[in-house]
Design a protein around this motif. Structure first.
Motif, short mmCIF file in Angstrom:
data_model
loop_
_atom_site.label_atom_id
_atom_site.label_comp_id
_atom_site.label_asym_id
_atom_site.label_seq_id
_atom_site.Cartn_x
_atom_site.Cartn_y
_atom_site.Cartn_z
N ALA A 39 0.69 -1.27 0.09
CA ALA A 39 0.15 0.16 0.11
C ALA A 39 0.61 1.16 0.12
N LEU A 40 1.83 1.28 0.84
CA LEU A 40 2.77 2.35 0.80
C LEU A 40 3.80 2.55 -0.48
N THR A 41 3.80 1.45 -0.94
CA THR A 41 4.58 1.63 -2.44
C THR A 41 3.80 2.50 -3.57
N SER B 41 3.62 5.64 -2.90
CA SER B 41 4.87 6.60 -3.39
C SER B 41 4.82 6.38 -4.83
N LEU B 42 3.81 5.97 -5.60
CA LEU B 42 3.96 6.12 -7.23
C LEU B 42 3.28 7.32 -7.56
N VAL B 43 2.39 7.95 -6.59
CA VAL B 43 1.63 9.20 -7.18
C VAL B 43 2.55 10.40 -7.27
N PRO B 44 3.47 10.82 -6.44
CA PRO B 44 4.15 12.01 -6.33
C PRO B 44 5.03 12.14 -7.77
N PRO B 45 5.75 10.97 -8.39
CA PRO B 45 6.22 11.35 -9.65
C PRO B 45 5.42 11.80 -10.82
N ILE C 160 9.26 6.02 -10.95
CA ILE C 160 8.20 4.91 -10.71
C ILE C 160 9.10 3.79 -10.67
N GLY C 161 9.84 3.59 -11.75
CA GLY C 161 10.77 2.23 -11.92
C GLY C 161 11.62 2.33 -10.61
N VAL D 21 12.02 -0.51 -7.90
CA VAL D 21 13.32 -1.49 -7.83
C VAL D 21 13.42 -1.64 -6.06
N ALA D 22 13.41 -0.64 -5.64
CA ALA D 22 13.42 -0.40 -3.93
C ALA D 22 12.41 -1.41 -3.44
#
Length: 148
Positions: A99-101, A104-108, A122-123, A127-128
């Motif tokens: 869910a947190l990942t 985290s994809l939204v800000p880019p 996003i990539g 990866v992380a």
């Protein structure tokens, strides 16, 4: 002579499990930092500028390692807390981390960066996550006394 394990032994075992998880998490964090930094360097080499128009600056290569390290430590803290206080830490960790990942994809997308930069960012998040989530989830499963 019979030795009965008491509360002190239980505390030692729990401390050992928490420290072991944190240690594995820190090794995974270092691996994630290296992986994201190398991936960012590769993306930069093929033309991704990592320029964020909001601040008008380019993200420096060491910045990827720093941010990855910081948020990896946040993930480790979450995993340790779940191991300490959850009956099903591995399952709860995976749900929380995924869910947190996703968040985290939204800000880019909101940064105003060009398509190549947003896609690369996003990539790099993925990866992380691909390094940290499975490593910590596996470690949690191995340290859980009850099946998850």
């Amino acid at each position: 002579m019979n030795v009965v394990a008491g509360p002190a032994s239980d505390r030692t075992s729990r401390t050992h499990r928490l420290r072991g998880l944190a240690g594995i998490g820190l090794v995974a964090a270092l691996a994630a930092m290296v992986a994201t930094t190398l991936a960012a360097a590769l993306a930069h080499a093929v033309g991704v500028d990592f320029e964020i128009p909001d601040g008008g600056e380019t993200i420096p290569l060491p910045g990827f390692a720093v941010v990855t390290g910081f948020f990896s430590v946040v993930g480790i803290v979450i995993a340790v807390a779940l191991l300490r206080w959850s009956a099903r830490p591995a399952v709860r960790f995976v749900w929380t981390a995924v869910a947190l990942t996703a968040i985290s994809l939204v800000p880019p997308f909101l940064s105003g960066a060009n398509t190549a930069t947003a896609t690369a960012l996003i990539g790099l998040h993925l990866v992380a996550a691909a390094v940290m989530i499975p490593t910590l989830a596996r470690s949690l499963r191995n340290r859980t006394l009850t099946p998850t």
